[in-house]
Design a protein around this motif. Structure first.
Motif, PDB file in Angstrom:
ATOM      1  N   LEU A 147      40.078  30.202  39.906  1.00 22.61           N
ATOM      2  CA  LEU A 147      38.959  29.429  39.703  1.00 22.61           C
ATOM      3  C   LEU A 147      38.042  28.869  40.644  1.00 22.61           C
ATOM      4  O   LEU A 147      36.860  28.976  41.075  1.00 22.61           O
ATOM      5  CB  LEU A 147      39.115  28.647  38.329  1.00 22.61           C
ATOM      6  CG  LEU A 147      39.191  29.515  36.821  1.00 22.61           C
ATOM      7  CD1 LEU A 147      39.412  28.146  35.672  1.00 22.61           C
ATOM      8  CD2 LEU A 147      38.559  30.104  36.723  1.00 22.61           C
ATOM      9  N   ASP A 148      38.327  27.421  41.660  1.00 21.08           N
ATOM     10  CA  ASP A 148      37.711  27.614  42.722  1.00 21.08           C
ATOM     11  C   ASP A 148      37.190  27.850  43.338  1.00 21.08           C
ATOM     12  O   ASP A 148      36.494  28.034  44.117  1.00 21.08           O
ATOM     13  CB  ASP A 148      38.766  26.706  42.747  1.00 21.08           C
ATOM     14  CG  ASP A 148      39.127  24.924  41.797  1.00 21.08           C
ATOM     15  OD1 ASP A 148      40.259  24.506  41.957  1.00 21.08           O
ATOM     16  OD2 ASP A 148      38.322  24.685  41.208  1.00 21.08           O
ATOM     17  N   GLU A 149      38.483  28.856  43.868  1.00 24.22           N
ATOM     18  CA  GLU A 149      37.950  29.829  44.680  1.00 24.22           C
ATOM     19  C   GLU A 149      36.437  30.846  44.442  1.00 24.22           C
ATOM     20  O   GLU A 149      35.973  30.818  45.313  1.00 24.22           O
ATOM     21  CB  GLU A 149      38.730  30.652  44.975  1.00 24.22           C
ATOM     22  CG  GLU A 149      38.124  32.536  45.651  1.00 24.22           C
ATOM     23  CD  GLU A 149      39.280  33.884  45.270  1.00 24.22           C
ATOM     24  OE1 GLU A 149      40.248  33.459  44.783  1.00 24.22           O
ATOM     25  OE2 GLU A 149      38.280  34.444  44.816  1.00 24.22           O
ATOM     26  N   LEU A 150      36.510  31.466  42.821  1.00 26.40           N
ATOM     27  CA  LEU A 150      35.769  31.250  42.450  1.00 26.40           C
ATOM     28  C   LEU A 150      34.872  30.888  42.785  1.00 26.40           C
ATOM     29  O   LEU A 150      33.274  31.584  42.711  1.00 26.40           O
ATOM     30  CB  LEU A 150      36.370  32.465  40.814  1.00 26.40           C
ATOM     31  CG  LEU A 150      37.073  33.274  41.082  1.00 26.40           C
ATOM     32  CD1 LEU A 150      37.693  33.241  40.024  1.00 26.40           C
ATOM     33  CD2 LEU A 150      35.779  34.774  41.332  1.00 26.40           C
ATOM     34  N   LEU A 151      34.202  29.768  41.809  1.00 22.41           N
ATOM     35  CA  LEU A 151      33.534  28.672  41.624  1.00 22.41           C
ATOM     36  C   LEU A 151      32.352  28.432  42.966  1.00 22.41           C
ATOM     37  O   LEU A 151      31.127  28.201  43.966  1.00 22.41           O
ATOM     38  CB  LEU A 151      33.849  27.412  41.147  1.00 22.41           C
ATOM     39  CG  LEU A 151      34.289  27.320  39.952  1.00 22.41           C
ATOM     40  CD1 LEU A 151      34.266  26.197  39.190  1.00 22.41           C
ATOM     41  CD2 LEU A 151      32.506  27.732  38.965  1.00 22.41           C
ATOM     42  N   VAL A 183      30.003  32.310  41.823  1.00 19.07           N
ATOM     43  CA  VAL A 183      30.224  32.629  40.456  1.00 19.07           C
ATOM     44  C   VAL A 183      30.247  31.459  39.668  1.00 19.07           C
ATOM     45  O   VAL A 183      31.267  30.815  39.566  1.00 19.07           O
ATOM     46  CB  VAL A 183      31.828  33.896  40.432  1.00 19.07           C
ATOM     47  CG1 VAL A 183      31.952  34.022  38.463  1.00 19.07           C
ATOM     48  CG2 VAL A 183      31.679  34.902  41.297  1.00 19.07           C
ATOM     49  N   GLU A 184      29.564  31.072  39.080  1.00 16.42           N
ATOM     50  CA  GLU A 184      29.192  29.766  38.701  1.00 16.42           C
ATOM     51  C   GLU A 184      30.082  30.057  36.641  1.00 16.42           C
ATOM     52  O   GLU A 184      30.450  29.015  36.674  1.00 16.42           O
ATOM     53  CB  GLU A 184      27.336  29.961  37.970  1.00 16.42           C
ATOM     54  CG  GLU A 184      27.112  29.149  39.115  1.00 16.42           C
ATOM     55  CD  GLU A 184      25.479  28.668  38.556  1.00 16.42           C
ATOM     56  OE1 GLU A 184      24.862  29.819  38.635  1.00 16.42           O
ATOM     57  OE2 GLU A 184      24.904  27.515  38.525  1.00 16.42           O
ATOM     58  N   LYS A 240      32.603  42.583  37.520  1.00  8.82           N
ATOM     59  CA  LYS A 240      34.172  43.277  37.520  1.00  8.82           C
ATOM     60  C   LYS A 240      34.581  43.771  38.990  1.00  8.82           C
ATOM     61  O   LYS A 240      35.594  44.173  39.249  1.00  8.82           O
ATOM     62  CB  LYS A 240      33.249  44.593  37.283  1.00  8.82           C
ATOM     63  CG  LYS A 240      33.213  44.571  35.595  1.00  8.82           C
ATOM     64  CD  LYS A 240      32.456  46.559  35.333  1.00  8.82           C
ATOM     65  CE  LYS A 240      32.762  46.018  33.734  1.00  8.82           C
ATOM     66  NZ  LYS A 240      32.318  48.012  33.326  1.00  8.82           N
ATOM     67  N   SER A 241      33.512  42.956  40.086  1.00  5.44           N
ATOM     68  CA  SER A 241      33.748  44.013  42.065  1.00  5.44           C
ATOM     69  C   SER A 241      35.369  42.277  42.268  1.00  5.44           C
ATOM     70  O   SER A 241      35.435  42.909  43.038  1.00  5.44           O
ATOM     71  CB  SER A 241      33.252  43.943  42.841  1.00  5.44           C
ATOM     72  OG  SER A 241      31.827  42.566  42.708  1.00  5.44           O
ATOM     73  N   CYS A 242      34.690  41.561  41.244  1.00  5.72           N
ATOM     74  CA  CYS A 242      35.675  39.909  41.654  1.00  5.72           C
ATOM     75  C   CYS A 242      36.992  40.530  40.642  1.00  5.72           C
ATOM     76  O   CYS A 242      38.663  39.830  41.251  1.00  5.72           O
ATOM     77  CB  CYS A 242      35.324  39.017  40.539  1.00  5.72           C
ATOM     78  SG  CYS A 242      33.762  38.435  41.487  1.00  5.72           S
TER      79      CYS A 242
END
Lengths: 448, 116
Positions: free
Chosen positions: A116-120, A124-125, A436-438
């Motif tokens: 989650l932190d990496e995505l945020l 990615v909100e 989707k790419s994530c």
């Protein structure tokens, strides 16, 4: 023609339905949904106490009871029973089958709680689809985060020869569409066919809710509810299909029963969005085809979006609900008086809540102001009183104010045998979108 | 013309998505759909659900199924596990909509109500 049966509409549905589907007639696939919106957080808690848990144990019990029939009849099973630990689920299923050489697939990769932190940070909100707020507002209270995969990984797993496909979080419609893609070799760009499979999945995803369960039309003439048949999709390669149930089971499959389910949990019918396609419910043509069989045709779809939906759960405070039943005479007035007394007592104690709600069961708990006034000689009315707060101690203190009313409030009251209310931790649902790419589904097949 | 409760000419099913309830309304016979489409407007449904629905009401049409779908925003006290409502998922809102009355030409009325 391929027969795809549904044996479980939600976590907590009939324990017998899957076995009845296996035993009461021929089916090719059995699909099962074990994950409600916030189930993942419950399973996370289980796994943190015991690393070998975190999946739907009911599924393993079902396999233990029905495994011999499943194998003898060569039925393929597709279930999202994996929860947060699909590999452990596979191990347990393998043991329950008691036979080696059965191919069991796991579709994982849906769990993004570690990322989650990496995505945020990468932008990615994960904004709430309900409120538009960014996830950062509840980041420190998040309990689980799982992507809804669709039919494609399930179809791929079946293509690898799996007889059991165990997934983590995936869409209910994908459980049914996956087998169709596999059986009929549908292209992942054939939007009309994918929409048809999606709509078939939506029709059966709530089990008996399309075969006469919760059906308003002539409900009291629906045969044999005690033995109600769960639904079966009769699917064909052209995308048309029928909904039916096993002969000799109770229930009733009609255009009416099926229509009610089609409208259930429906937003904009032109765009029913799934990871696989966007289905247009306004293109469905329904026709009764003899007793207990409804044919679907004409379905059209549009390309899938480039996003997956994510189901995130987070802690959102505490709540408790208490109930007290007042009998005739003056049942409603007494219940209303108890409501006022309880509010005053909570006030006197200096307790503050984010929300307080009183409803009167037997009068207006279902329909609120539409219910109108009850008859003055009503036999009984239950006060249902609930509070919600981030302060657990306040909610706990409230739970001790219900029982005393039996002795120190309005007369002729019973607690309905429920004892002191329990404080519940609220685990709330945060739906968001992720490109989707994530995320990539991870499919593995092992033999039992 | 006669004033008729929707329960005599339609059936319904309700569900939830967060704090929004959906109510799908389906004509009991295809020939009843046009009158539903004409009279059961989003505005009338909003008025009918006042005190229950605190957000907007959206309406969608499914003429292929003789049905309408209504989204009742902010009608579930937060919805899901947040809600303190007995009917946190709005499962009884289907019947709540069927309490609504509309005007129906006499020829279109069914002889018997839906339930026995």
């Amino acid at each position: 023609m391929v027969r795809i049966a549904n044996g479980q509409g939600f976590w907590g549905d009939s324990l017998e339905a899957p076995l009845e589907q296996i035993r009461r007639g021929p089916i090719d696939y059995l699909t099962l949904d074990y994950l409600a919106e916030v189930t993942m957080s419950i399973l996370q808690k289980q796994r943190s106490r015991d690393p070998k848990s975190g999946y739907a144990r009911d599924f393993v019990d079902m396999v233990a009871r029905g495994g011999a029939d499943i194998l003898e009849r060569d039925i393929k099973i597709v279930a999202n029973a994996g929860g947060v630990n699909p590999n452990a689920c596979r191990t347990a299923v393998s043991k329950a089958l008691g036979r080696s050489g059965v191919k069991i697939a796991v579709v994982a990769g849906d769990d993004i709680s570690d990322r989650l932190d990496e995505l945020l940070e990468s932008g990615v909100e994960l904004k709430s689809m309900d409120t538009g707020e960014p996830l950062s507002t509840v980041r420190d209270r998040v309990q689980s985060a799982n992507v809804y995969f669709g039919a494609a990984p399930i179809a791929e797993a079946l293509g690898m020869g799996a007889q059991f496909v165990i997934t983590g979080r995936c869409t209910d419609t994908g459980l049914v569409l996956g087998p169709m893609i596999h059986e009929f070799g549908w292209s992942l760009n054939d939007w009309d066919k994918l929409a048809a499979g999606t709509i078939a999945g939506h029709t059966v995803e709530c089990g008996a809710q399309c075969t006469g369960g919760n059906c308003q039309v002539n409900w009291d003439t629906i045969p044999d509810f005690a033995d109600i048949g769960y639904p079966i999709v009769e699917a064909t390669p052209d995308g048309n299909f029928a909904i039916t149930k096993h002969q000799g089971t109770g229930g009733r499959v009609t255009v009416a029963s099926v229509k009610e389910q089609l409208l259930y949990e429906m937003g904009d019918p032109h765009e029913y969005i799934t990871p696989d396609c966007v289905a247009d419910f306004t293109t469905i043509h329904l026709e009764q085809d003899g007793p207990d069989r409804v044919r679907f045709s004409g379905i059209k779809g549009r390309p899938a979006t480039n996003m997956y939906k994510v189901s995130i759960s987070y802690s959102a405070g505490f709540k408790a609900i208490g109930m007290l039943a007042y009998s005739w005479p003056d049942a409603y007035r007494k219940a209303q008086a108890a409501d006022r007394i309880l509010r005053k007592r909570l006030d006197n104690l200096g307790l503050k809540f984010e929300a307080v709600r009183a409803e009167f069961v037997g009068v207006n708990a279902c329909h609120g102001p539409l219910a109108g006034e009850p008859p003055p000689d009503i036999a009984e009315v239950a006060l249902r009183f609930g509070v919600r707060s981030n302060d657990r101690a306040a909610v706990e203190r409230f739970t001790k104010e219900i029982a005393p009313l039996a002795l120190n409030g309005p007369p002729v009251v019973t607690g309905l045998g429920s004892g002191r209310p329990k404080v519940e931790e609220i685990v709330a649902y945060w739906p968001a979108l992720i490109p989707k790419s994530c995320v990539t589904p991870q499919i593995s097949v092992e033999e039992s | 013309m006669a004033r008729v409760q929707l329960v005599r000419i339609a059936h319904a099913r309700s569900g939830d998505k967060g704090d929004t309830a959906n109510v799908g309304l389906s004509a009991l016979k295809p020939e009843l759909y046009p009158i539903l489409a004409q009279q059961v407007t989003a505005e009338r449904v909003q008025k009918h659900f006042s005190g229950i629905c605190f957000g907007k009401v959206e309406r969608f049409e499914l003429p292929n199924l003789g049905a309408l779908n209504f989204l009742l925003h902010e009608s579930l006290d937060g919805g899901g596990t947040l809600s303190l409502k007995a009917d946190a998922q709005g499962k009884t809102y289907s019947a709540a909509l069927l309490r609504m009355e509309i005007e129906v030409p006499d020829g279109l009325l069914l002889k018997d109500p839906v339930s026995s």
